[in-house]
Scaffold this motif. Structure first.
Motif, PDB file in Angstrom:
ATOM      1  N   ASP A 264       0.894  -5.262 -12.592  1.00  0.00           N
ATOM      2  CA  ASP A 264       0.281  -6.293 -11.759  1.00  0.00           C
ATOM      3  C   ASP A 264       1.079  -6.596 -10.494  1.00  0.00           C
ATOM      4  O   ASP A 264       0.540  -7.190  -9.551  1.00  0.00           O
ATOM      5  CB  ASP A 264       0.103  -7.585 -12.564  1.00  0.00           C
ATOM      6  N   THR A 265       2.335  -6.189 -10.474  1.00  0.00           N
ATOM      7  CA  THR A 265       3.187  -6.548  -9.334  1.00  0.00           C
ATOM      8  C   THR A 265       3.642  -5.341  -8.525  1.00  0.00           C
ATOM      9  O   THR A 265       4.254  -5.511  -7.466  1.00  0.00           O
ATOM     10  CB  THR A 265       4.432  -7.313  -9.825  1.00  0.00           C
ATOM     11  N   PHE A 266       3.365  -4.142  -8.975  1.00  0.00           N
ATOM     12  CA  PHE A 266       3.842  -2.956  -8.262  1.00  0.00           C
ATOM     13  C   PHE A 266       3.220  -2.897  -6.871  1.00  0.00           C
ATOM     14  O   PHE A 266       2.015  -3.043  -6.689  1.00  0.00           O
ATOM     15  CB  PHE A 266       3.477  -1.693  -9.036  1.00  0.00           C
ATOM     16  N   SER A 267       4.061  -2.668  -5.880  1.00  0.00           N
ATOM     17  CA  SER A 267       3.600  -2.616  -4.494  1.00  0.00           C
ATOM     18  C   SER A 267       3.672  -1.188  -3.969  1.00  0.00           C
ATOM     19  O   SER A 267       4.633  -0.453  -4.242  1.00  0.00           O
ATOM     20  CB  SER A 267       4.467  -3.516  -3.610  1.00  0.00           C
ATOM     21  N   LEU A 268       2.671  -0.818  -3.195  1.00  0.00           N
ATOM     22  CA  LEU A 268       2.657   0.479  -2.533  1.00  0.00           C
ATOM     23  C   LEU A 268       3.357   0.451  -1.179  1.00  0.00           C
ATOM     24  O   LEU A 268       3.403   1.470  -0.482  1.00  0.00           O
ATOM     25  CB  LEU A 268       1.204   0.948  -2.343  1.00  0.00           C
ATOM     26  N   GLU A 269       3.912  -0.683  -0.797  1.00  0.00           N
ATOM     27  CA  GLU A 269       4.580  -0.816   0.499  1.00  0.00           C
ATOM     28  C   GLU A 269       5.694   0.225   0.624  1.00  0.00           C
ATOM     29  O   GLU A 269       6.651   0.236  -0.161  1.00  0.00           O
ATOM     30  CB  GLU A 269       5.162  -2.221   0.660  1.00  0.00           C
ATOM     31  N   GLY A 270       5.540   1.115   1.585  1.00  0.00           N
ATOM     32  CA  GLY A 270       6.552   2.136   1.839  1.00  0.00           C
ATOM     33  C   GLY A 270       6.527   3.319   0.894  1.00  0.00           C
ATOM     34  O   GLY A 270       7.343   4.241   1.046  1.00  0.00           O
ATOM     35  N   VAL A 271       5.626   3.327  -0.063  1.00  0.00           N
ATOM     36  CA  VAL A 271       5.549   4.431  -1.020  1.00  0.00           C
ATOM     37  C   VAL A 271       4.877   5.624  -0.347  1.00  0.00           C
ATOM     38  O   VAL A 271       3.770   5.511   0.180  1.00  0.00           O
ATOM     39  CB  VAL A 271       4.774   4.018  -2.286  1.00  0.00           C
ATOM     40  N   ARG A 272       5.532   6.770  -0.389  1.00  0.00           N
ATOM     41  CA  ARG A 272       5.000   7.976   0.238  1.00  0.00           C
ATOM     42  C   ARG A 272       4.088   8.720  -0.753  1.00  0.00           C
ATOM     43  O   ARG A 272       4.493   9.009  -1.884  1.00  0.00           O
ATOM     44  CB  ARG A 272       6.145   8.881   0.701  1.00  0.00           C
ATOM     45  N   ILE A 273       2.881   8.994  -0.292  1.00  0.00           N
ATOM     46  CA  ILE A 273       1.866   9.637  -1.131  1.00  0.00           C
ATOM     47  C   ILE A 273       1.336  10.873  -0.413  1.00  0.00           C
ATOM     48  O   ILE A 273       0.906  10.785   0.752  1.00  0.00           O
ATOM     49  CB  ILE A 273       0.707   8.665  -1.440  1.00  0.00           C
ATOM     50  N   GLY A 274       1.382  12.003  -1.079  1.00  0.00           N
ATOM     51  CA  GLY A 274       0.884  13.243  -0.514  1.00  0.00           C
ATOM     52  C   GLY A 274      -0.619  13.381  -0.697  1.00  0.00           C
ATOM     53  O   GLY A 274      -1.131  13.202  -1.800  1.00  0.00           O
ATOM     54  N   VAL A 275      -1.324  13.679   0.375  1.00  0.00           N
ATOM     55  CA  VAL A 275      -2.783  13.836   0.350  1.00  0.00           C
ATOM     56  C   VAL A 275      -3.107  15.330   0.343  1.00  0.00           C
ATOM     57  O   VAL A 275      -2.802  16.043   1.309  1.00  0.00           O
ATOM     58  CB  VAL A 275      -3.433  13.155   1.571  1.00  0.00           C
ATOM     59  N   MET A 276      -3.718  15.801  -0.732  1.00  0.00           N
ATOM     60  CA  MET A 276      -4.006  17.227  -0.892  1.00  0.00           C
ATOM     61  C   MET A 276      -5.274  17.579  -0.103  1.00  0.00           C
ATOM     62  O   MET A 276      -6.387  17.583  -0.623  1.00  0.00           O
ATOM     63  CB  MET A 276      -4.160  17.568  -2.368  1.00  0.00           C
TER      64      MET A 276
END
Length: 503
Positions: A264-276
């Motif tokens: 419930d608290t995990f943030s995607l702020e700054g998380v790098r995600i690869g788009v295939m």
């Protein structure tokens, strides 16, 4: 919630997220007895008849008594779960959808089911599936079994529910149970979850025991949760995961006790995600829905990294060799473990199943054959198998997923899971769009794969897939939960009717 009087009423409740438990992350206000009574009413209303879903093979009409006992038990507190009918439960036969196992009453629980019960889960019944988990023929129609018939998609009853966990996906989408357990060798949890508009999680292989589950592959098989939201998938995973001395893949695995922690608290702020990018596929409508999901991820703070990648296709051929070799071996081990069935004709080998199908062709081989069974029976070169297994797992894991994550400095990879559902056709078989999705490397290497609903194409659901490193199951679930909170797309509600064009 009052008893449902109409399909329209159920669709509205589903659309509004008002189905009991769909968004309930605590036990507060949850009445297990009332909930299971309403689940059973939905099954009785929508699972049979001309447009019935055929998602459930058998269920307990008296489950309310058990729900009362479990109301304060464990972490699940009587929440209802349907179990794919290739997983043993002590109450019912485990048929894998075939008449060859129609009387396969083993009177034993698979360890994952024992874990489920210990956690307070209510085993409501057995879900239909693609017969033998879709490994009998290249020309099969997903969702069909001789025992259960053709599973239908609640969003469009003339459309396919995908396989092989078709009944599990259809049933959860229809509100027949709080959750279901599916199994996957390659796409059999994630495809039906995406196509039926629900969450599906294929854990890292070894997180969940495979003992007393009708097998295909000791390398790739796993069970996993299928639910209305990511939190519930994590909760169910917490219940069923565990070490099993009879399944070597589960020993020494880095599990955690609570997979809902931090969701419930995990943030995607700054998380790098690869788009295939090369795995988005050739449909503009799917691409448009996916781009909206990517926009949601960016607004939530994620840093998107475009990746242009074509996998080494050797892994597909090598994986197929692995499946064929292991199917013969593992099926023989499983069939040797079951009690003698009435009539003295208990199959003990894959060869016995092939012979049964030939003798009962009018029931078993009416719509498609058993070419894969026959090929598996002839795949006996152990040295070639061991080389193929080493190649497939290395290419899919180390040389594909691990390399993509490391070289692009990303924590997760995303792609559309599948395109929208196709028209079911028992004569001509499935009509997959193979250009969409990136699930095979995770399946072959045994890495986690989560699909979350991301919207619809012409009222037909499509999902977004999240991939991570081996044993990064908790992280993948947290990323999926964060996307779920950020999602702006309107999700379609089941209609329980054949598809028609949008107005």
């Amino acid at each position: 919630m009052s008893a449902l009087a109409s399909t329209t009423g159920l669709a509205a409740l589903l659309a509004a997220g008002s189905i009991a438990l769909a968004d309930d992350h605590s036990s507060t206000g949850f009445d297990a007895v009332t909930d299971v009574a309403e689940r059973i009413e939905r099954i009785e209303t929508h699972d049979s008849g001309p447009h019935g879903l055929n998602a459930v093979i058998v269920y307990s009409k008296t489950a309310g008594f058990k729900a009362r006992e479990l109301a304060d038990a464990g972490i699940l507190k009587g929440r209802s779960v349907l179990v794919k009918d290739n997983i043993e439960t002590e109450e019912w036969a485990t048929t894998a959808g075939s008449y060859a196992l129609l009387e396969n009453f083993t009177r034993r629980d698979a360890p994952l089911i024992a874990n489920l019960r210990e956690a307070g889960g209510l085993v409501l019944g057995k879900a239909n599936l693609s017969e033998w988990a879709n490994i009998r023929s290249n020309d099969s129609t997903s969702g069909w079994s001789a025992v259960g018939g053709l599973t239908r998609n609640p969003h469009a009853t003339d459309r396919n529910a995908c396989g092989s966990s078709s009944g599990s996906g259809s049933a959860v989408a229809a509100g027949f149970a709080w959750a279901a357990i599916g199994t996957e060798t390659n796409g059999s949890i994630t495809c039906p979850a995406s196509i039926n508009g629900i969450v599906g999680f294929k854990p890292s292989v070894g997180l969940v025991s495979r003992t007393h589950v009708v097998p295909i592959s000791s390398t790739q098989d796993t069970a996993g949760p299928m639910t209305q939201n990511v939190h519930d998938a994590a909760l169910l995973l917490s219940a069923i995961a565990g070490e099993d001395p009879a399944d070597a893949a589960t020993l020494g695995v880095p599990r955690i006790e609570d997979y809902t922690a931090g969701l419930d608290t995990f943030s995607l702020e700054g998380v790098r995600i690869g788009v295939m990018r090369n795995q988005i596929g050739n449909r503009a409508d799917v691409r448009a829905v996916f781009e909206t999901a990517l926009g949601d991820l960016e607004r939530a703070g994620a840093v998107l990294v475009d990746i242009e990648f074509e996998p080494n296709r050797e892994m597909y051929g090598d994986s197929f060799t692995v499946l064929m070799f292991e199917l013969r071996e593992e099926m023989g081990k499983y069939l040797s473990s079951i009690p003698e069935m009435p009539g003295g004709k208990t199959p003990r080998s894959l060869a016995d199943l092939i012979a049964f199908n030939e003798e009962n062709a009018d029931i078993e081989l009416r719509f498609f054959g058993q070419d894969l069974f026959e090929q598996a029976e002839a795949t006996t070169d152990r040295e070639a198998y061991e080389q193929a297994r080493e190649n497939a797992v290395r290419i899919a894991g180390e040389e594909t997923l691990d390399t993509l994550l490391a070289d692009n400095d990303v924590q997760f990879l995303v792609a559309p899971t599948r395109g929208p559902s196709w028209v079911s056709d028992l004569v001509n078989g499935d009509n997959f769009n193979g250009s969409i999705g990136f699930g095979s490397p995770a399946a072959i290497a045994g890495y986690p794969h989560l699909t979350v609903p991301m919207g619809a194409v012409e009222k037909l659901p499509v999902g977004i897939s999240f991939f991570g490193a081996k044993w990064a199951d908790h992280d993948v679930l947290k990323a999926g939960a964060a996307y779920e909170r950020a999602r702006t797309a309107t999700l379609p509600a089941p209609t329980f009717e054949p598809w028609s064009p949008a107005e």
